[in-house]
Design a protein around this motif. Structure first.
Motif, PDB file in Angstrom:
ATOM      1  N   LEU A  98       0.826  -1.211   0.000  1.00  0.00           N
ATOM      2  CA  LEU A  98       0.000   0.000   0.000  1.00  0.00           C
ATOM      3  C   LEU A  98       0.858   1.258   0.000  1.00  0.00           C
ATOM      4  O   LEU A  98       0.488   2.274  -0.593  1.00  0.00           O
ATOM      5  N   GLN A  99       2.004   1.186   0.689  1.00  0.00           N
ATOM      6  CA  GLN A  99       2.912   2.345   0.681  1.00  0.00           C
ATOM      7  C   GLN A  99       3.438   2.598  -0.727  1.00  0.00           C
ATOM      8  O   GLN A  99       3.530   3.754  -1.150  1.00  0.00           O
ATOM      9  N   LYS A 100       3.770   1.552  -1.469  1.00  0.00           N
ATOM     10  CA  LYS A 100       4.244   1.710  -2.842  1.00  0.00           C
ATOM     11  C   LYS A 100       3.166   2.353  -3.697  1.00  0.00           C
ATOM     12  O   LYS A 100       3.437   3.262  -4.499  1.00  0.00           O
ATOM     13  N   TRP A 101       1.919   1.876  -3.519  1.00  0.00           N
ATOM     14  CA  TRP A 101       0.807   2.454  -4.274  1.00  0.00           C
ATOM     15  C   TRP A 101       0.580   3.907  -3.889  1.00  0.00           C
ATOM     16  O   TRP A 101       0.381   4.761  -4.748  1.00  0.00           O
ATOM     17  N   TRP A 102       0.648   4.198  -2.582  1.00  0.00           N
ATOM     18  CA  TRP A 102       0.355   5.547  -2.090  1.00  0.00           C
ATOM     19  C   TRP A 102       1.416   6.559  -2.533  1.00  0.00           C
ATOM     20  O   TRP A 102       1.093   7.649  -3.011  1.00  0.00           O
ATOM     21  N   SER A 111      -3.570  11.885  -3.428  1.00  0.00           N
ATOM     22  CA  SER A 111      -3.249  11.417  -2.079  1.00  0.00           C
ATOM     23  C   SER A 111      -3.415  12.544  -1.064  1.00  0.00           C
ATOM     24  O   SER A 111      -3.871  12.316   0.066  1.00  0.00           O
ATOM     25  N   ALA A 112      -3.079  13.759  -1.472  1.00  0.00           N
ATOM     26  CA  ALA A 112      -3.255  14.900  -0.573  1.00  0.00           C
ATOM     27  C   ALA A 112      -4.732  15.171  -0.312  1.00  0.00           C
ATOM     28  O   ALA A 112      -5.135  15.496   0.800  1.00  0.00           O
ATOM     29  N   VAL A 113      -5.562  15.021  -1.351  1.00  0.00           N
ATOM     30  CA  VAL A 113      -7.006  15.216  -1.197  1.00  0.00           C
ATOM     31  C   VAL A 113      -7.590  14.181  -0.251  1.00  0.00           C
ATOM     32  O   VAL A 113      -8.416  14.501   0.619  1.00  0.00           O
TER      33      VAL A 113
END
Length: 250
Positions: A98-102, A111-113
């Motif tokens: 998930l970190q790679k995707w994020w 991602s900021a939204v």
């Protein structure tokens, strides 16, 4: 310096230098992101805040303690700090996949939204929880006792008797929370969202027509909030029941 200021009220019609875009399109894009963040945050806040508000009025001590702890925690931490947490800290707790995707696959603005919407929603939920609790506790105790006497269960009592009346009571203060939610969405510019304030800053830096650009943005906020207030006032009158404690007896 004020004597040398070059007034240009047509600044938003000037080309940005990026394709065929003009500056009012940048402002429109920022307004769209404002709607996304404010709307998403309000939806999160309304759902979680209602649940927490109900929990704070239940006879179960554990439920009341959880609701109270949430409200105390989220109301006493500045919104900006909460947004920074959801943007910078929370993603590091995700699984490696998930970190790679994020961090690598997801668009930075998206991602900021998401982070801003979650942070704003959880912050506003604490305020809505207090409104819901107040609305429920303002109702006559005899109504709940009568519901139990008629064989209503606790969920049925809240669904059919308590909540419909409580929300009518709290509609006026909820109007303020709704407008505050959209106004607080402007803080999202500090975590990289290209919402209205962020776009306003960019346009003013490019054009140096600060007064004109910020005036237009102020007008946008004013008109939008007036529309929200008008809608909530209309909804309040629509749902008003004559003789109820919400002041609809006139």
């Amino acid at each position: 310096m004020a004597m040398n200021y070059s007034w240009n009220w047509g600044v938003l019609l000037q080309p940005t230098g990026v394709g065929n875009e003009v500056y009012w399109q940048w402002l429109l894009t920022g307004f769209k992101w404002l709607l996304v963040i404010g709307g998403s945050g309000w939806l999160i806040a309304l759902i979680i805040g209602t649940i927490l508000g109900i929990m704070r009025t239940l006879p179960n001590k554990t439920a009341r303690a959880i609701g109270t702890a949430y409200v105390s925690f989220f109301r006493n931490i500045p919104l900006l700090i909460q947004l920074f947490f959801w943007f910078y800290v929370a993603p590091t707790w995700l699984t490696p996949a998930l970190q790679k995707w994020w961090f690598q696959e997801l668009d930075p603005n998206t991602s900021a939204v998401i982070s801003a919407s979650i942070g704003l929603g959880l912050f506003t939920a604490a305020r809505i929880a207090e409104q819901v609790r107040t609305g429920i506790e303002s109702l006559p105790k005899g109504q709940i006792n009568a519901a139990y006497a008629l064989g209503f269960t606790l969920p049925q009592t809240y669904r059919h008797i308590v909540l419909p009346q409580a929300f009518r009571v709290i509609l006026p203060p909820m109007s303020s929370e709704l407008t505050n939610c959209f106004k607080n969405a402007s803080v999202a510019s500090l975590v990289g969202v290209t919402e209205l304030i962020s776009q306003t800053k960019t346009i003013s830096e490019y054009t140096q027509n600060n007064i004109e650009v910020y005036t237009f943005t102020t007008i946008i906020y004013l008109l939008f909030n007036l529309v929200l207030i008008y809608f909530m006032t209309w909804l309040e009158k629509k749902l008003r029941i004559k003789g109820q404690i919400d002041g609809g007896g006139a």
